[in-house]
Write a protein that holds these residues in place. Structure first.
Motif, mmCIF file in Angstrom:
data_model
loop_
_atom_site.group_PDB
_atom_site.id
_atom_site.type_symbol
_atom_site.label_atom_id
_atom_site.label_comp_id
_atom_site.label_asym_id
_atom_site.label_seq_id
_atom_site.Cartn_x
_atom_site.Cartn_y
_atom_site.Cartn_z
ATOM 1 N N HIS A 336 0.876 -1.226 0.125
ATOM 2 C CA HIS A 336 -0.101 -0.011 0.103
ATOM 3 C C HIS A 336 0.832 1.202 0.019
ATOM 4 O O HIS A 336 1.845 1.503 0.929
ATOM 5 C CB HIS A 336 -0.848 0.137 1.400
ATOM 6 C CG HIS A 336 -2.042 1.080 1.176
ATOM 7 N ND1 HIS A 336 -2.875 1.289 2.296
ATOM 8 C CD2 HIS A 336 -2.221 2.000 0.247
ATOM 9 C CE1 HIS A 336 -3.616 2.299 1.965
ATOM 10 N NE2 HIS A 336 -3.362 2.486 0.806
ATOM 11 N N ILE A 337 0.536 2.171 -1.052
ATOM 12 C CA ILE A 337 1.480 3.344 -1.121
ATOM 13 C C ILE A 337 0.389 4.627 -0.883
ATOM 14 O O ILE A 337 -0.543 4.617 -1.730
ATOM 15 C CB ILE A 337 2.269 3.520 -2.260
ATOM 16 C CG1 ILE A 337 3.303 2.259 -2.422
ATOM 17 C CG2 ILE A 337 2.696 4.814 -2.609
ATOM 18 C CD1 ILE A 337 3.928 2.371 -3.879
ATOM 19 N N LEU A 338 0.764 5.387 -0.019
ATOM 20 C CA LEU A 338 0.055 6.726 0.181
ATOM 21 C C LEU A 338 0.647 7.901 -0.684
ATOM 22 O O LEU A 338 2.017 7.938 -0.531
ATOM 23 C CB LEU A 338 -0.293 7.111 1.546
ATOM 24 C CG LEU A 338 -0.711 8.327 1.796
ATOM 25 C CD1 LEU A 338 -2.143 8.469 1.461
ATOM 26 C CD2 LEU A 338 -0.512 8.833 3.499
ATOM 27 N N VAL A 417 5.301 6.184 1.534
ATOM 28 C CA VAL A 417 4.566 7.640 1.497
ATOM 29 C C VAL A 417 5.311 8.361 0.705
ATOM 30 O O VAL A 417 6.310 8.714 1.171
ATOM 31 C CB VAL A 417 4.115 7.990 3.051
ATOM 32 C CG1 VAL A 417 3.488 9.329 2.753
ATOM 33 C CG2 VAL A 417 3.547 7.003 3.884
ATOM 34 N N MET A 418 4.536 9.014 -0.413
ATOM 35 C CA MET A 418 5.267 10.085 -1.176
ATOM 36 C C MET A 418 4.638 11.233 -1.034
ATOM 37 O O MET A 418 3.317 11.663 -1.259
ATOM 38 C CB MET A 418 4.996 9.509 -2.570
ATOM 39 C CG MET A 418 5.988 10.337 -3.563
ATOM 40 S SD MET A 418 5.964 10.007 -5.360
ATOM 41 C CE MET A 418 4.453 10.390 -5.955
ATOM 42 N N LEU A 419 5.219 12.350 -0.595
ATOM 43 C CA LEU A 419 4.898 13.641 -0.120
ATOM 44 C C LEU A 419 5.437 14.350 -1.312
ATOM 45 O O LEU A 419 6.745 14.691 -1.516
ATOM 46 C CB LEU A 419 5.246 14.052 1.198
ATOM 47 C CG LEU A 419 4.932 13.216 2.422
ATOM 48 C CD1 LEU A 419 5.656 13.786 3.633
ATOM 49 C CD2 LEU A 419 3.474 13.031 2.567
ATOM 50 N N LEU A 441 9.762 6.760 3.315
ATOM 51 C CA LEU A 441 9.530 8.193 3.267
ATOM 52 C C LEU A 441 10.056 8.828 2.127
ATOM 53 O O LEU A 441 11.067 9.097 2.063
ATOM 54 C CB LEU A 441 9.730 9.035 4.570
ATOM 55 C CG LEU A 441 9.281 10.471 4.617
ATOM 56 C CD1 LEU A 441 7.712 10.480 4.279
ATOM 57 C CD2 LEU A 441 9.610 11.193 6.060
ATOM 58 N N ILE A 442 9.196 9.271 1.145
ATOM 59 C CA ILE A 442 9.610 9.800 -0.074
ATOM 60 C C ILE A 442 9.499 11.416 -0.464
ATOM 61 O O ILE A 442 7.962 11.454 -0.259
ATOM 62 C CB ILE A 442 9.175 8.993 -1.265
ATOM 63 C CG1 ILE A 442 9.530 7.704 -1.246
ATOM 64 C CG2 ILE A 442 9.686 9.615 -2.733
ATOM 65 C CD1 ILE A 442 9.013 6.580 -2.022
ATOM 66 N N ILE A 480 15.032 17.295 2.660
ATOM 67 C CA ILE A 480 15.577 16.073 1.754
ATOM 68 C C ILE A 480 16.540 15.286 2.640
ATOM 69 O O ILE A 480 16.640 13.894 2.615
ATOM 70 C CB ILE A 480 16.254 16.752 0.758
ATOM 71 C CG1 ILE A 480 15.506 17.410 -0.234
ATOM 72 C CG2 ILE A 480 17.244 16.017 0.100
ATOM 73 C CD1 ILE A 480 15.819 18.449 -1.255
ATOM 74 N N GLU A 481 17.291 15.807 3.540
ATOM 75 C CA GLU A 481 18.064 15.017 4.646
ATOM 76 C C GLU A 481 17.209 14.015 5.441
ATOM 77 O O GLU A 481 17.377 12.875 5.528
ATOM 78 C CB GLU A 481 18.867 16.031 5.460
ATOM 79 C CG GLU A 481 19.886 16.897 4.827
ATOM 80 C CD GLU A 481 21.212 16.048 4.555
ATOM 81 O OE1 GLU A 481 21.333 14.977 4.784
ATOM 82 O OE2 GLU A 481 22.204 16.790 4.292
ATOM 83 N N GLN A 482 15.933 14.587 5.793
ATOM 84 C CA GLN A 482 15.099 13.885 6.583
ATOM 85 C C GLN A 482 14.622 12.474 5.999
ATOM 86 O O GLN A 482 14.290 11.634 6.500
ATOM 87 C CB GLN A 482 13.915 14.853 7.338
ATOM 88 C CG GLN A 482 13.031 13.863 8.223
ATOM 89 C CD GLN A 482 11.888 14.900 8.534
ATOM 90 O OE1 GLN A 482 11.812 16.128 8.414
ATOM 91 N NE2 GLN A 482 10.998 14.382 9.569
ATOM 92 N N CYS A 483 14.076 13.014 4.741
ATOM 93 C CA CYS A 483 13.435 11.744 4.185
ATOM 94 C C CYS A 483 14.258 10.431 3.422
ATOM 95 O O CYS A 483 15.580 10.773 3.271
ATOM 96 C CB CYS A 483 12.738 12.265 2.784
ATOM 97 S SG CYS A 483 11.365 13.449 3.175
ATOM 98 N N ASP A 484 13.812 9.317 3.528
ATOM 99 C CA ASP A 484 14.531 8.187 2.863
ATOM 100 C C ASP A 484 14.853 8.324 1.642
ATOM 101 O O ASP A 484 16.074 8.166 1.181
ATOM 102 C CB ASP A 484 13.841 6.836 3.009
ATOM 103 C CG ASP A 484 13.172 6.528 4.364
ATOM 104 O OD1 ASP A 484 14.202 6.908 5.320
ATOM 105 O OD2 ASP A 484 12.134 6.292 4.738
ATOM 106 N N VAL A 485 14.280 8.811 0.834
ATOM 107 C CA VAL A 485 14.656 9.263 -0.876
ATOM 108 C C VAL A 485 13.892 10.295 -1.219
ATOM 109 O O VAL A 485 12.949 10.996 -0.609
ATOM 110 C CB VAL A 485 14.128 8.286 -1.734
ATOM 111 C CG1 VAL A 485 14.420 8.254 -3.211
ATOM 112 C CG2 VAL A 485 14.402 6.485 -1.185
ATOM 113 N N SER A 486 14.736 11.143 -2.073
ATOM 114 C CA SER A 486 13.935 12.322 -3.018
ATOM 115 C C SER A 486 14.154 12.386 -4.296
ATOM 116 O O SER A 486 15.233 11.907 -4.646
ATOM 117 C CB SER A 486 14.571 13.753 -2.112
ATOM 118 O OG SER A 486 14.203 13.926 -0.790
ATOM 119 N N PHE A 487 12.913 12.528 -4.975
ATOM 120 C CA PHE A 487 13.070 12.606 -6.374
ATOM 121 C C PHE A 487 13.192 13.790 -7.011
ATOM 122 O O PHE A 487 12.688 14.892 -6.327
ATOM 123 C CB PHE A 487 11.500 12.066 -6.871
ATOM 124 C CG PHE A 487 11.384 10.668 -6.666
ATOM 125 C CD1 PHE A 487 12.264 9.893 -6.803
ATOM 126 C CD2 PHE A 487 9.937 10.149 -6.322
ATOM 127 C CE1 PHE A 487 12.190 8.283 -6.474
ATOM 128 C CE2 PHE A 487 9.768 8.958 -6.296
ATOM 129 C CZ PHE A 487 10.956 7.719 -6.181
#
Length: 695
Positions: A336-338, A417-419, A441-442, A480-487
């Motif tokens: 499940h992805i939010l 979760v992609m914000l 967390l993305i 960006i530092e806090q999230c697991d990945v940034s696009f």
């Protein structure tokens, strides 16, 4: 029936209802079961006015179906009496089949009334009369054997179809490569949901998803795979149906034949899909009643035993009775992805929306279960339906008003979760970490906000804007530092962040475009186009630059040439932008007429960040682009090879002159632009990045 036999059947009925209650407790829990009982006891209107149902009528006057020598769809309706329901069903069909080539086949199963005589009078209707009663299974098979369409639809006679119902089922087959069977959202006449697909447990018992819930609930508003579909409205390719031997005659006269068909379809490697945008009203019980001890309904019990015997091996793979609903919703999905964005995406509005739609499309076809939350809380019916076709559940007002509350209830089910955008991430990153610590967390930057602000400040020379840009830089880099990945959308931004945030994982997920191709030749092309909404500051600046700086020299050089501005522009701005030769159209849902017939697309951006969707869009149609250096940043474009670069009005007019007089240059740029989209902005490249990040 003797008294002892009657008592036995009543006991079985009570036993069945008791088991359903126990099953509900296991599935829904105590609170959910109490809510379900309250729904059952709540007084409901007989009919919902919102459904606009036709009144029951047995008169066939004026009812005609166009003759189609090569029907795409054969609609098979088995009937046994109930002429008024049959005729009303047919009238709804005549109103809601649009321009689809259909044939309607009614199989009269030795009706005890005058159904056959009355139906013979309907022009264009194919009537099959069974010499003796064959039941639902035999009648459906008889209709299918006589059908000529590529697709079969089996439709109960106690139904009324709604606008778009058939288009939606066909779209499901067109858009889902593994679709073998598709079924509608079934609704009671009082407006409540009857069925949104169904689950089958390891003992052969069935569970109608959503029965008696709100038909508009978000849970039931998106396309998804399911175990089975009620035979009241299902679509299947005729070739496959006949290959499978039709409905299995062991279930004659009726019940469990639809469940058996779904299992047979899945046994071939294909999937069974619930299609929510196909809505059909079903007067359940009119065809066969509701008493398990009498009439057709009694076969529901005996045929379950036959079904279990036939599919014993496959049933071992099904969930056991009492499996919690939260686990059942994860069937047929990888997880499940939010996804959360500022607003509900609209591909006709902006490039970011188009990119997000494509991302969701890829994730759906990769097998993920998707939920989307617009941070402003709003999503109209059309947007919910459009996202639903991508397999996306839309969580908006009034059903979901507080994302933190929803996360507290459902966070444990989330794989990721992609914000989208740093403003959204700033609100919810910490909340997601607490409510769903296991979730990836993305941050999807869309573009680097601080970079755009820095460039705007440099262009304007405003110290206040410079301070604002610096504050944005600090907050965006911290996220960006806090999230697991940034696009990010460009390689330049990826390199920049490797320097500014060296410990962050930053991945390239650029714009995503399908190549539409050049469908019209160079000859006859005229005019120019600019694509972009005024609400985006770089676009607003570019539109004013076109009006104030470009239009005077362009009009002097090419008096008959027009620039078409395509995108949202407020009325107040329109008044100040009126210029001879400058045509403001507003938001356009279909850009193709301009992209097929204009000479070139303009992208005179003086500040901004990210990758420009307006350039991708034009090039995907083979339309050459004239752009500034800022506009082509990060797009793998080179002046004279696949784009013309012009930063000043005179240079842009000269570039337009070159394209207007040099066909070979125009074709060379057109071909190179198409190749640029194929190489750098394809769905395949985005899919690789998403697989890398999500596993």
């Amino acid at each position: 029936m003797s008294l002892s036999t009657s008592l036995q059947w009543r006991y079985k009925r009570l036993h069945y209802l008791w088991n359903r209650t126990i099953g509900s407790l296991a599935l829904r829990g105590l609170r959910g079961t109490i809510a379900r009982i309250a729904q059952e006891l709540q007084r409901q209107p007989r009919e919902s006015s919102a459904l606009r149902l036709l009144p029951l009528d047995s008169h066939t006057d004026g009812l005609v179906f166009p003759a189609s020598p090569l029907p795409l769809v054969s609609i098979v309706i088995p009937v046994y009496g109930k002429l008024d329901y049959t005729v009303t069903c047919l009238r709804s069909l005549s109103q809601h089949t649009n321009n689809i080539a259909i044939e309607v086949i009614v199989v009269d199963d030795a009706s005890p009334d005058q159904s056959a005589t009355a139906l013979q009078a309907i022009e264009g209707l194919r009537l099959i009369e069974n010499p003796k009663n064959l039941g639902f299974v035999g009648s459906c098979n008889a209709g299918a054997n006589a059908a000529r369409g590529e697709y079969l639809v089996f439709l109960n006679n106690d139904t009324q179809v709604t606008p778009g119902w058939l288009d939606a089922l066909l779209s499901c087959f067109a858009e889902e490569s593994d679709c073998g069977l598709a079924g509608s959202r079934l609704v009671y006449p009082d407006g409540r949901l009857q069925e949104a697909g169904g689950w089958i447990f390891s003992d052969g018992t069935a569970w109608n998803v959503g029965r008696f819930d709100s038909r508009t609930a978000a849970t039931y508003g998106y396309r998804r795979r399911t175990d089975y579909l009620s035979g009241a409205t299902i679509m299947i390719r005729r070739e496959l149906f006949l290959k499978l031997g039709g409905f299995d005659e062991r279930y004659a006269p009726a019940y469990y034949e639809d469940t058996d068909l779904a299992f047979a379809v899945r046994d071939t490697g294909l999937s069974v899909f619930y299609e929510p945008t196909s809505v059909v009203v079903h007067c359940e019980g009119i065809s066969a009643g509701t008493d398990l001890s009498a009439g057709m309904k009694q076969y529901q019990v005996t045929n379950r035993t036959k079904f279990v015997e036939k599919w014993q091996r496959r049933l071992q793979e099904q969930p056991s009775p009492g499996t919690p609903i939260t686990q059942l919703w994860q069937r047929y999905t990888r997880g499940h992805i939010l996804v959360v964005d500022v607003t509900t995406p609209d591909p006709s509005r902006d490039s970011g929306s188009l990119r997000l739609f494509e991302i969701l499309h890829i994730l759906h076809h990769e097998g993920w279960r998707l939920s989307f939350v617009p941070d402003d809380g709003f999503a109209d019916e059309a947007s919910v339906a459009a996202l639903g076709r991508l397999g996306v559940q839309v969580l908006c007002r009034p059903e979901v008003t507080q994302l933190p509350k929803w996360l507290k209830q459902h966070g444990a089910s989330l794989h990721a979760v992609m914000l989208c955008r740093h403003t959204v991430a700033g609100q919810y990153a910490d909340i997601v970490r607490r409510a769903a610590p296991q979730a990836r967390l993305i941050l999807d930057t869309v573009d680097l906000h601080f970079l755009r602000e820095q460039r705007a400040a440099e262009l304007d020379g405003n110290p206040s804007l410079r301070r604002q840009a610096e504050a944005s830089r600090r907050s965006e880099l911290a996220l960006i530092e806090q999230c697991d990945v940034s696009f990010v959308v460009s390689a330049e931004e990826q390199v920049l962040l490797q320097r500014l945030a060296p410990h962050a994982q930053v991945e390239l997920l650029s714009n995503i475009h399908h190549v539409h191709g050049r469908q019209h030749p160079y000859a006859g092309r005229q005019d120019l186009v600019f694509i972009g909404g005024y609400g985006h500051p770089p676009n607003a600046d570019a539109i004013h630059w076109i009006a104030d700086e470009l239009m005077p020299p362009l009009h002097a050089a090419f008096p008959d040439m027009h620039i078409h501005i395509l995108g949202d522009i407020p009325d107040a701005a329109r008044a100040s932008l009126r210029r001879p030769g400058m045509e403001i159209h507003g938001r356009i849902k279909d850009l193709s007429p301009w992209l097929h017939h204009c000479l070139a697309s303009l992208a005179p951006l003086r500040f901004g960040a990210g990758v420009k969707g307006k350039i991708n869009m034009a090039m995907s149609f083979g339309l050459p682009v004239i752009a500034t250096d800022i506009a082509i940043e990060g797009m793998q474009l080179h002046h004279g090879t696949d784009v013309l670069v012009a930063n000043q009005p005179a240079d842009m007019v000269e570039a337009i002159r070159l394209l207007a007089t040099d066909e070979s240059l125009w074709i060379r740029l057109s071909d190179a632009g198409l190749e640029n989209v194929r190489q750098h902005f394809s769905p395949a490249a985005a899919r690789d990045t998403l697989r890398k990040v999500l596993g």
